[in-house]
Design a protein around this motif. Structure first.
Motif, PDB file in Angstrom:
ATOM      1  N   ASP A   1       0.842  -1.204   0.000  1.00  0.00           N
ATOM      2  CA  ASP A   1       0.000   0.000   0.000  1.00  0.00           C
ATOM      3  C   ASP A   1       0.873   1.249   0.000  1.00  0.00           C
ATOM      4  OD1 ASP A   1      -2.361  -1.418  -0.026  1.00  0.00           O
ATOM      5  OD2 ASP A   1      -2.825  -1.067   2.086  1.00  0.00           O
ATOM      6  N   PHE A   2       1.920   1.218   0.820  1.00  0.00           N
ATOM      7  CA  PHE A   2       2.854   2.339   0.855  1.00  0.00           C
ATOM      8  C   PHE A   2       3.491   2.547  -0.519  1.00  0.00           C
ATOM      9  CE2 PHE A   2       7.341   3.609   1.246  1.00  0.00           C
ATOM     10  CZ  PHE A   2       7.152   4.915   1.652  1.00  0.00           C
ATOM     11  N   LEU A   3       3.925   1.470  -1.154  1.00  0.00           N
ATOM     12  CA  LEU A   3       4.566   1.588  -2.459  1.00  0.00           C
ATOM     13  C   LEU A   3       3.611   2.106  -3.529  1.00  0.00           C
ATOM     14  CD1 LEU A   3       6.859  -1.548  -2.376  1.00  0.00           C
ATOM     15  CD2 LEU A   3       7.574   0.861  -2.393  1.00  0.00           C
ATOM     16  N   GLU A   4       2.336   1.797  -3.411  1.00  0.00           N
ATOM     17  CA  GLU A   4       1.369   2.349  -4.360  1.00  0.00           C
ATOM     18  C   GLU A   4       1.254   3.859  -4.197  1.00  0.00           C
ATOM     19  OE1 GLU A   4       0.096   0.951  -7.057  1.00  0.00           O
ATOM     20  OE2 GLU A   4       1.336  -0.744  -6.461  1.00  0.00           O
ATOM     21  N   ASP A   5       1.376   4.337  -2.976  1.00  0.00           N
ATOM     22  CA  ASP A   5       1.376   5.784  -2.753  1.00  0.00           C
ATOM     23  C   ASP A   5       2.647   6.410  -3.328  1.00  0.00           C
ATOM     24  OD1 ASP A   5      -0.258   7.877  -1.719  1.00  0.00           O
ATOM     25  OD2 ASP A   5       1.191   8.144  -0.086  1.00  0.00           O
ATOM     26  N   VAL A   6       3.771   5.728  -3.166  1.00  0.00           N
ATOM     27  CA  VAL A   6       5.024   6.207  -3.753  1.00  0.00           C
ATOM     28  C   VAL A   6       4.908   6.250  -5.272  1.00  0.00           C
ATOM     29  CG1 VAL A   6       7.480   5.716  -4.076  1.00  0.00           C
ATOM     30  CG2 VAL A   6       6.431   5.388  -1.825  1.00  0.00           C
ATOM     31  N   ARG A   7       4.269   5.256  -5.856  1.00  0.00           N
ATOM     32  CA  ARG A   7       4.095   5.220  -7.317  1.00  0.00           C
ATOM     33  C   ARG A   7       3.384   6.488  -7.807  1.00  0.00           C
ATOM     34  NH1 ARG A   7       3.197   0.454 -10.943  1.00  0.00           N
ATOM     35  NH2 ARG A   7       3.008  -0.770  -9.029  1.00  0.00           N
ATOM     36  N   LEU A   8       2.405   6.939  -7.047  1.00  0.00           N
ATOM     37  CA  LEU A   8       1.651   8.133  -7.439  1.00  0.00           C
ATOM     38  C   LEU A   8       2.455   9.416  -7.271  1.00  0.00           C
ATOM     39  CD1 LEU A   8      -1.790   7.242  -5.820  1.00  0.00           C
ATOM     40  CD2 LEU A   8      -1.156   7.104  -8.251  1.00  0.00           C
ATOM     41  N   ARG A   9       3.315   9.455  -6.241  1.00  0.00           N
ATOM     42  CA  ARG A   9       4.085  10.673  -5.941  1.00  0.00           C
ATOM     43  C   ARG A   9       5.511  10.333  -5.519  1.00  0.00           C
ATOM     44  NH1 ARG A   9      -0.289  12.596  -1.702  1.00  0.00           N
ATOM     45  NH2 ARG A   9       0.096  10.455  -1.173  1.00  0.00           N
ATOM     46  N   PRO A  10       6.316   9.806  -6.441  1.00  0.00           N
ATOM     47  CA  PRO A  10       7.658   9.354  -6.058  1.00  0.00           C
ATOM     48  C   PRO A  10       8.548  10.469  -5.511  1.00  0.00           C
ATOM     49  CG  PRO A  10       7.410   9.328  -8.438  1.00  0.00           C
ATOM     50  CD  PRO A  10       6.055   9.602  -7.860  1.00  0.00           C
ATOM     51  N   GLY A  11       8.423  11.658  -6.055  1.00  0.00           N
ATOM     52  CA  GLY A  11       9.254  12.761  -5.593  1.00  0.00           C
ATOM     53  C   GLY A  11       8.952  13.204  -4.177  1.00  0.00           C
ATOM     54  N   LEU A  12       7.779  12.884  -3.692  1.00  0.00           N
ATOM     55  CA  LEU A  12       7.402  13.223  -2.317  1.00  0.00           C
ATOM     56  C   LEU A  12       8.153  12.346  -1.322  1.00  0.00           C
ATOM     57  CD1 LEU A  12       5.482  14.812  -0.400  1.00  0.00           C
ATOM     58  CD2 LEU A  12       3.868  12.930  -0.695  1.00  0.00           C
ATOM     59  N   TYR A  13       8.437  11.131  -1.706  1.00  0.00           N
ATOM     60  CA  TYR A  13       9.044  10.174  -0.793  1.00  0.00           C
ATOM     61  C   TYR A  13      10.543   9.990  -0.987  1.00  0.00           C
ATOM     62  CZ  TYR A  13       4.316   8.846   0.444  1.00  0.00           C
ATOM     63  OH  TYR A  13       3.031   8.866   0.883  1.00  0.00           O
ATOM     64  N   ALA A  14      10.997  10.018  -2.217  1.00  0.00           N
ATOM     65  CA  ALA A  14      12.395   9.715  -2.518  1.00  0.00           C
ATOM     66  C   ALA A  14      13.035  10.907  -3.216  1.00  0.00           C
ATOM     67  CB  ALA A  14      12.494   8.469  -3.382  1.00  0.00           C
ATOM     68  N   PHE A  15      14.089  11.442  -2.636  1.00  0.00           N
ATOM     69  CA  PHE A  15      14.790  12.586  -3.193  1.00  0.00           C
ATOM     70  C   PHE A  15      15.152  12.313  -4.647  1.00  0.00           C
ATOM     71  CE2 PHE A  15      18.888  14.828  -3.879  1.00  0.00           C
ATOM     72  CZ  PHE A  15      18.402  16.119  -3.801  1.00  0.00           C
TER      73      PHE A  15
END
Length: 104
Positions: free
Chosen positions: A6-20
């Motif tokens: 579930d967390f990774l699906e959120d990252v998929r939508l907004r990768p720049g928010l989570y990973a520099f």
């Protein structure tokens, strides 16, 4: 969120928010922290994304073992460079394939 996927699906939508700079290596660091938190709190057990986890072992066969001795985040970044694709796009392509093959 129920689990790491579930967390990774959120990252998929907004990768720049989570990973520099949408770095897969930075995402791997976040997932390592996620795994540590799971272990500390004794919840769902470890995830497939720890340093020696199922994803790394599966990945070695997907990229022909070329970067097998490297941590998986860096291996994906190098493979993406070789393929001429954005690293985060390659990560999610591989993640989808991993889930389809291993989480039946």
């Amino acid at each position: 969120m129920r689990d790491v996927y579930d967390f990774l699906e959120d990252v998929r939508l907004r990768p720049g928010l989570y990973a520099f700079q949408s770095s897969v290596l930075h995402l791997q660091s976040i997932l390592l922290g996620f795994n540590v938190a799971v272990e500390i709190h004794g919840t769902a057990g470890s995830t497939a994304f720890d340093a020696e986890g199922a994803f790394r072992e599966w990945l070695r066969h997907q990229i022909n073992g070329q970067y097998g001795s490297l941590i998986w985040g860096y291996a994906i970044e190098l493979e993406a460079k070789d393929r001429g694709v954005p690293p985060m796009d390659l990560f999610f392509e591989l993640l989808d394939k991993f889930r389809a093959e291993t989480l039946r």
